[in-house]
Design a protein around this motif. Structure first.
Motif, PDB file in Angstrom:
ATOM      1  N   ALA A  16      -3.774  -2.643   4.367  1.00  0.00           N
ATOM      2  CA  ALA A  16      -4.384  -3.289   3.193  1.00  0.00           C
ATOM      3  C   ALA A  16      -3.748  -2.808   1.886  1.00  0.00           C
ATOM      4  O   ALA A  16      -3.283  -1.674   1.784  1.00  0.00           O
ATOM      5  N   GLN A  17      -3.763  -3.711   0.913  1.00  0.00           N
ATOM      6  CA  GLN A  17      -3.330  -3.400  -0.452  1.00  0.00           C
ATOM      7  C   GLN A  17      -4.605  -3.426  -1.294  1.00  0.00           C
ATOM      8  O   GLN A  17      -5.402  -4.352  -1.175  1.00  0.00           O
ATOM      9  N   TYR A  18      -4.790  -2.440  -2.133  1.00  0.00           N
ATOM     10  CA  TYR A  18      -6.001  -2.381  -2.960  1.00  0.00           C
ATOM     11  C   TYR A  18      -5.617  -2.497  -4.431  1.00  0.00           C
ATOM     12  O   TYR A  18      -4.695  -1.817  -4.889  1.00  0.00           O
ATOM     13  N   PHE A  19      -6.343  -3.370  -5.140  1.00  0.00           N
ATOM     14  CA  PHE A  19      -6.068  -3.595  -6.576  1.00  0.00           C
ATOM     15  C   PHE A  19      -7.369  -3.355  -7.355  1.00  0.00           C
ATOM     16  O   PHE A  19      -8.011  -4.305  -7.799  1.00  0.00           O
ATOM     17  N   PRO A  20      -7.783  -2.089  -7.517  1.00  0.00           N
ATOM     18  CA  PRO A  20      -9.110  -1.826  -8.078  1.00  0.00           C
ATOM     19  C   PRO A  20      -9.253  -2.191  -9.557  1.00  0.00           C
ATOM     20  O   PRO A  20     -10.357  -2.426 -10.020  1.00  0.00           O
ATOM     21  N   HIS A  21      -8.151  -2.189 -10.304  1.00  0.00           N
ATOM     22  CA  HIS A  21      -8.185  -2.565 -11.733  1.00  0.00           C
ATOM     23  C   HIS A  21      -6.900  -3.338 -12.007  1.00  0.00           C
ATOM     24  O   HIS A  21      -5.920  -3.188 -11.276  1.00  0.00           O
ATOM     25  N   PRO A  22      -6.868  -4.107 -13.109  1.00  0.00           N
ATOM     26  CA  PRO A  22      -5.623  -4.807 -13.427  1.00  0.00           C
ATOM     27  C   PRO A  22      -4.463  -3.800 -13.542  1.00  0.00           C
ATOM     28  O   PRO A  22      -4.607  -2.754 -14.190  1.00  0.00           O
ATOM     29  N   GLY A  23      -3.378  -4.097 -12.858  1.00  0.00           N
ATOM     30  CA  GLY A  23      -2.191  -3.232 -12.938  1.00  0.00           C
ATOM     31  C   GLY A  23      -2.222  -2.047 -11.977  1.00  0.00           C
ATOM     32  O   GLY A  23      -1.248  -1.305 -11.883  1.00  0.00           O
ATOM     33  N   TRP A  24      -3.333  -1.832 -11.300  1.00  0.00           N
ATOM     34  CA  TRP A  24      -3.415  -0.705 -10.353  1.00  0.00           C
ATOM     35  C   TRP A  24      -3.107  -1.194  -8.944  1.00  0.00           C
ATOM     36  O   TRP A  24      -3.546  -2.272  -8.547  1.00  0.00           O
ATOM     37  N   VAL A  25      -2.382  -0.408  -8.171  1.00  0.00           N
ATOM     38  CA  VAL A  25      -2.114  -0.740  -6.761  1.00  0.00           C
ATOM     39  C   VAL A  25      -2.288   0.538  -5.938  1.00  0.00           C
ATOM     40  O   VAL A  25      -1.693   1.576  -6.261  1.00  0.00           O
ATOM     41  N   GLU A  26      -3.114   0.440  -4.901  1.00  0.00           N
ATOM     42  CA  GLU A  26      -3.390   1.621  -4.077  1.00  0.00           C
ATOM     43  C   GLU A  26      -3.240   1.299  -2.591  1.00  0.00           C
ATOM     44  O   GLU A  26      -3.363   0.145  -2.176  1.00  0.00           O
ATOM     45  N   HIS A  27      -2.969   2.358  -1.809  1.00  0.00           N
ATOM     46  CA  HIS A  27      -3.024   2.280  -0.349  1.00  0.00           C
ATOM     47  C   HIS A  27      -3.995   3.343   0.140  1.00  0.00           C
ATOM     48  O   HIS A  27      -4.242   4.331  -0.563  1.00  0.00           O
ATOM     49  N   ASP A  28      -4.472   3.162   1.361  1.00  0.00           N
ATOM     50  CA  ASP A  28      -5.289   4.187   1.998  1.00  0.00           C
ATOM     51  C   ASP A  28      -4.348   4.966   2.931  1.00  0.00           C
ATOM     52  O   ASP A  28      -3.899   4.442   3.953  1.00  0.00           O
ATOM     53  N   ALA A  29      -4.040   6.218   2.558  1.00  0.00           N
ATOM     54  CA  ALA A  29      -3.038   6.991   3.311  1.00  0.00           C
ATOM     55  C   ALA A  29      -3.492   7.244   4.751  1.00  0.00           C
ATOM     56  O   ALA A  29      -2.660   7.321   5.672  1.00  0.00           O
ATOM     57  N   ALA A  55      13.209   4.519  15.004  1.00  0.00           N
ATOM     58  CA  ALA A  55      13.133   4.477  13.536  1.00  0.00           C
ATOM     59  C   ALA A  55      11.729   4.063  13.139  1.00  0.00           C
ATOM     60  O   ALA A  55      11.189   3.084  13.681  1.00  0.00           O
ATOM     61  N   LEU A  56      11.153   4.802  12.207  1.00  0.00           N
ATOM     62  CA  LEU A  56       9.861   4.414  11.630  1.00  0.00           C
ATOM     63  C   LEU A  56      10.134   3.893  10.230  1.00  0.00           C
ATOM     64  O   LEU A  56      10.638   4.645   9.382  1.00  0.00           O
ATOM     65  N   ASP A  57       9.837   2.626  10.006  1.00  0.00           N
ATOM     66  CA  ASP A  57      10.068   2.004   8.700  1.00  0.00           C
ATOM     67  C   ASP A  57       8.702   1.813   8.040  1.00  0.00           C
ATOM     68  O   ASP A  57       7.957   0.894   8.393  1.00  0.00           O
ATOM     69  N   LEU A  58       8.386   2.697   7.119  1.00  0.00           N
ATOM     70  CA  LEU A  58       7.058   2.719   6.498  1.00  0.00           C
ATOM     71  C   LEU A  58       7.133   1.941   5.186  1.00  0.00           C
ATOM     72  O   LEU A  58       7.470   2.488   4.137  1.00  0.00           O
ATOM     73  N   GLY A  59       6.863   0.639   5.262  1.00  0.00           N
ATOM     74  CA  GLY A  59       7.070  -0.252   4.114  1.00  0.00           C
ATOM     75  C   GLY A  59       5.860  -0.314   3.194  1.00  0.00           C
ATOM     76  O   GLY A  59       4.875   0.400   3.373  1.00  0.00           O
ATOM     77  N   THR A  60       5.959  -1.224   2.220  1.00  0.00           N
ATOM     78  CA  THR A  60       4.880  -1.353   1.233  1.00  0.00           C
ATOM     79  C   THR A  60       3.694  -2.129   1.798  1.00  0.00           C
ATOM     80  O   THR A  60       2.553  -1.847   1.447  1.00  0.00           O
ATOM     81  N   THR A  61       3.973  -3.081   2.656  1.00  0.00           N
ATOM     82  CA  THR A  61       2.867  -3.887   3.179  1.00  0.00           C
ATOM     83  C   THR A  61       2.647  -3.691   4.675  1.00  0.00           C
ATOM     84  O   THR A  61       1.622  -4.086   5.195  1.00  0.00           O
ATOM     85  N   SER A  62       3.630  -3.110   5.357  1.00  0.00           N
ATOM     86  CA  SER A  62       3.453  -2.891   6.795  1.00  0.00           C
ATOM     87  C   SER A  62       4.297  -1.713   7.259  1.00  0.00           C
ATOM     88  O   SER A  62       5.251  -1.307   6.575  1.00  0.00           O
ATOM     89  N   GLU A 115      -5.236   5.149   6.527  1.00  0.00           N
ATOM     90  CA  GLU A 115      -4.980   3.877   7.220  1.00  0.00           C
ATOM     91  C   GLU A 115      -3.483   3.772   7.572  1.00  0.00           C
ATOM     92  O   GLU A 115      -3.117   3.291   8.654  1.00  0.00           O
ATOM     93  N   ILE A 116      -2.631   4.247   6.675  1.00  0.00           N
ATOM     94  CA  ILE A 116      -1.186   4.215   6.942  1.00  0.00           C
ATOM     95  C   ILE A 116      -0.879   5.097   8.155  1.00  0.00           C
ATOM     96  O   ILE A 116      -0.146   4.699   9.071  1.00  0.00           O
ATOM     97  N   TRP A 117      -1.471   6.284   8.188  1.00  0.00           N
ATOM     98  CA  TRP A 117      -1.231   7.179   9.324  1.00  0.00           C
ATOM     99  C   TRP A 117      -1.757   6.557  10.623  1.00  0.00           C
ATOM    100  O   TRP A 117      -1.085   6.565  11.652  1.00  0.00           O
ATOM    101  N   GLU A 118      -2.968   5.984  10.554  1.00  0.00           N
ATOM    102  CA  GLU A 118      -3.522   5.382  11.782  1.00  0.00           C
ATOM    103  C   GLU A 118      -2.669   4.202  12.244  1.00  0.00           C
ATOM    104  O   GLU A 118      -2.510   3.972  13.440  1.00  0.00           O
ATOM    105  N   SER A 119      -2.094   3.494  11.316  1.00  0.00           N
ATOM    106  CA  SER A 119      -1.237   2.373  11.732  1.00  0.00           C
ATOM    107  C   SER A 119       0.062   2.894  12.353  1.00  0.00           C
ATOM    108  O   SER A 119       0.609   2.273  13.262  1.00  0.00           O
ATOM    109  N   VAL A 120       0.536   4.051  11.904  1.00  0.00           N
ATOM    110  CA  VAL A 120       1.713   4.655  12.549  1.00  0.00           C
ATOM    111  C   VAL A 120       1.356   5.006  13.995  1.00  0.00           C
ATOM    112  O   VAL A 120       2.104   4.702  14.939  1.00  0.00           O
ATOM    113  N   LEU A 121       0.186   5.600  14.182  1.00  0.00           N
ATOM    114  CA  LEU A 121      -0.235   5.939  15.557  1.00  0.00           C
ATOM    115  C   LEU A 121      -0.324   4.678  16.409  1.00  0.00           C
ATOM    116  O   LEU A 121       0.089   4.655  17.571  1.00  0.00           O
ATOM    117  N   GLN A 122      -0.850   3.617  15.806  1.00  0.00           N
ATOM    118  CA  GLN A 122      -1.015   2.359  16.545  1.00  0.00           C
ATOM    119  C   GLN A 122       0.349   1.790  16.958  1.00  0.00           C
ATOM    120  O   GLN A 122       0.554   1.455  18.128  1.00  0.00           O
TER     121      GLN A 122
END
Ligand code: ADP
Length: 488
Positions: free
Chosen positions: A36-49, A8-15, A51-58
């Motif tokens: 990583a969680q990125y907050f470039p402006h107030p109310g904005w939340v971003e991920h680096d897709a 099972a691959l559990d692709l969560g919000t923080t890990s 980085e998510i893929w590389e962490s799956v490989l890891q």
């Protein structure tokens, strides 16, 4: 029994987590990596897709995958990724479910609320994917360029990782994830042309919608080092629901993570004005729906006490501190730290701590925070009960980080006036999709899966607890105050 395994691959919000099971659903190995969680402006939340893929490989590289006979994917929902099908690279930061950047777009579309709700079961809110995709199409020059060249693909995290795992061969999603995009008709289980037009989204960039237990494709050995069918995809809350409640009405499950997700399975859809109607899953050509209350601030309130107030040095310490006092002494918290989700859906609301006196201590406020978590959940269950008195409601099954807090769970039973069952299994989200995929591939039957889930404890409501209705009423008055303040 041979030694075939289920991944099972559990692709969560923080890990991201990978969990390897045997055919009795015993956990053989796990790996996990935060991203990583990125907050470039107030109310904005971003991920680096990427980085998510590389962490799956890891996390995959840390496990012995030689015997994997089926893979299931469960994921943070609503978050969207845009990528170039020629380079296989993301074109912009992933827009995360918590991101409020498209709030204004929603305001412009207010006149369409009722139509959107009737078709999708969802309130018009930036939480869902549709306006996040519109935002990218309207604001990212590179996305526009790649679209004009016919190379743009957009999807939720399950689709992104499915596409990568299959070496770019499959662009698909399952009905449970698609039901969170605000683009899918609840009864058709297909993208709705009127909604696609309203949000200005071309159908061809979106993933194909399949049953949750479809055979989505094979993993590419050259990329991940093993070949196995991807036999199931479920949104994270639907996966936990599959573990906790399965296909029978009468229990409600709550996951206590960063947010709080109160979900109850339904054989037939019911559309509610203040809750979300969603697809639970489609498997064996059979659909289940669910009624859901998504509450944005749950465990994150405890993180706030830890990281901003520095009154506790760990989430667990919240229980010890709160137990040093017998009540919150009149302190009421409205945890609208990121607006209010169910059942209010008010993105302008901001949080408040009310009823503070000279004698109020960090312990009272911490206890009030635990009460606020329990009250928010009870408030949603109350809406479910009042709206559909014909639905049976036996009790609540709970999972997630917050369930380690016994005081919180006892308060929960008290406010609900129902039993609360704490699961023995740690990872019910991963387990849910492992079960669904393994059953679909004929590796195990439903009974083996159901028997693998056990409950360690049942917390019963304490009959002599302080006046539940008084506190609930106090909380609702506090919510009204907070909302009036946000409107100014
Ligand atoms: P997620 O998957 O959203 O990251 P988890 O299920 O891992 O969530 O749970 C983490 C959340 O649970 C954090 O927000 C944390 O503050 C909260 N949490 C963890 N342990 C406790 C505890 N003992 N008491 C209260 N909250 C807790």
């Amino acid at each position: 029994m041979n030694d075939k395994t289920i991944l099972a691959l559990d692709l969560g919000t923080t890990s991201n987590r990978a969990v390897l099971y045997d055919r009795l659903f015993k956990v053989l190995a796990t790996s996990q990596q935060e991203f990583a969680q990125y907050f470039p402006h107030p109310g904005w939340v971003e991920h680096d897709a990427q980085e998510i893929w590389e962490s799956v490989l890891q996390i995959l590289s840390e496990l012995d995958l030689s015997q994997v006979s089926v893979v299931g994917i469960t994921n943070q929902r609503e978050t969207i990724v845009a990528w170039d099908k020629r380079t296989g690279l993301p074109l912009a930061p992933a827009i995360v479910w918590q991101c409020r950047r498209s709030a204004q777009m929603c305001d412009v579309l207010r006149g369409h609320d009722a139509m959107i709700k009737a078709k999708t079961g969802l309130p018009l809110d930036p939480y869902f994917s549709a306006t996040k995709i519109s935002w990218l199409l309207q604001n990212s020059l590179v996305v526009q360029q790649v679209l004009s060249e016919g190379r743009l693909l957009v999807g939720t995290i399950d689709s992104w990782i499915l596409w990568k795992l299959t070496g770019g061969r499959v662009h698909a999603t399952d009905v449970s994830n698609a039901s969170r995009t605000m683009l899918m008709g609840l009864s058709e289980l297909d993208y709705d042309d009127a909604l696609l037009r309203l949000f200005g989204i071309p159908r061809e960039i979106l993933p194909e919608i399949k049953s949750s237990d479809a055979c989505f494709g094979m993993t590419d050995r050259a990329i991940v080092g093993f070949e196995a069918p991807i036999g199931g995809i479920l949104g994270d809350q639907q996966a936990a629901l599959f573990s906790q409640c399965g296909e029978s009405e009468g229990w409600v499950k709550t996951t206590y993570g960063t947010g709080l997700f109160v979900v109850t399975p339904l054989a037939d859809p019911i559309v509610s004005s203040s809750l979300i109607t969603t697809v639970a899953w489609e498997r064996n050509n059979n659909r289940w729906y669910a009624l859901e209350g998504s509450i944005f601030t749950g465990g994150s309130l405890i993180q706030w006490l830890r990281d901003q107030c520095k009154w506790i040095d760990s989430a667990e310490a919240s229980e010890t501190l709160a137990n040093t006092v017998s009540s919150s002494d009149g302190v009421v918290i409205v945890p609208a730290w990121a607006g209010l989700g169910a059942p209010y859906w008010d993105s302008q609301a901001r949080g408040a701590i009310l009823g503070v006196t000279r004698g109020t201590s960090s312990a009272h406020i911490t206890r009030a925070a635990l009460e606020a978590i329990a009250i928010q959940v009870a408030d949603v269950v109350d809406v479910i009960k009042r709206s559909w008195p014909q639905l049976p409601m036996f009790g609540m099954r709970v999972d997630g980080g917050g369930t380690h807090n016994t005081l919180l769970m006892q308060l929960q039973a008290n406010y609900l006036d129902m039993p609360v069952d704490r699961a023995m299994n740690g990872e019910l989200t991963a387990l849910g999709v492992a079960g669904l995929s393994a059953i679909a591939q004929g590796l195990v039957d439903d009974t083996v899966f159901r028997e693998s889930i056990t409950y360690k404890e049942r917390l019963m409501p304490e009959r002599d607890h302080f006046e539940k209705n008084v506190v609930l009423d106090q909380y609702r008055r506090a919510v009204a105050l907070v909302r009036a303040f946000g409107d100014q």
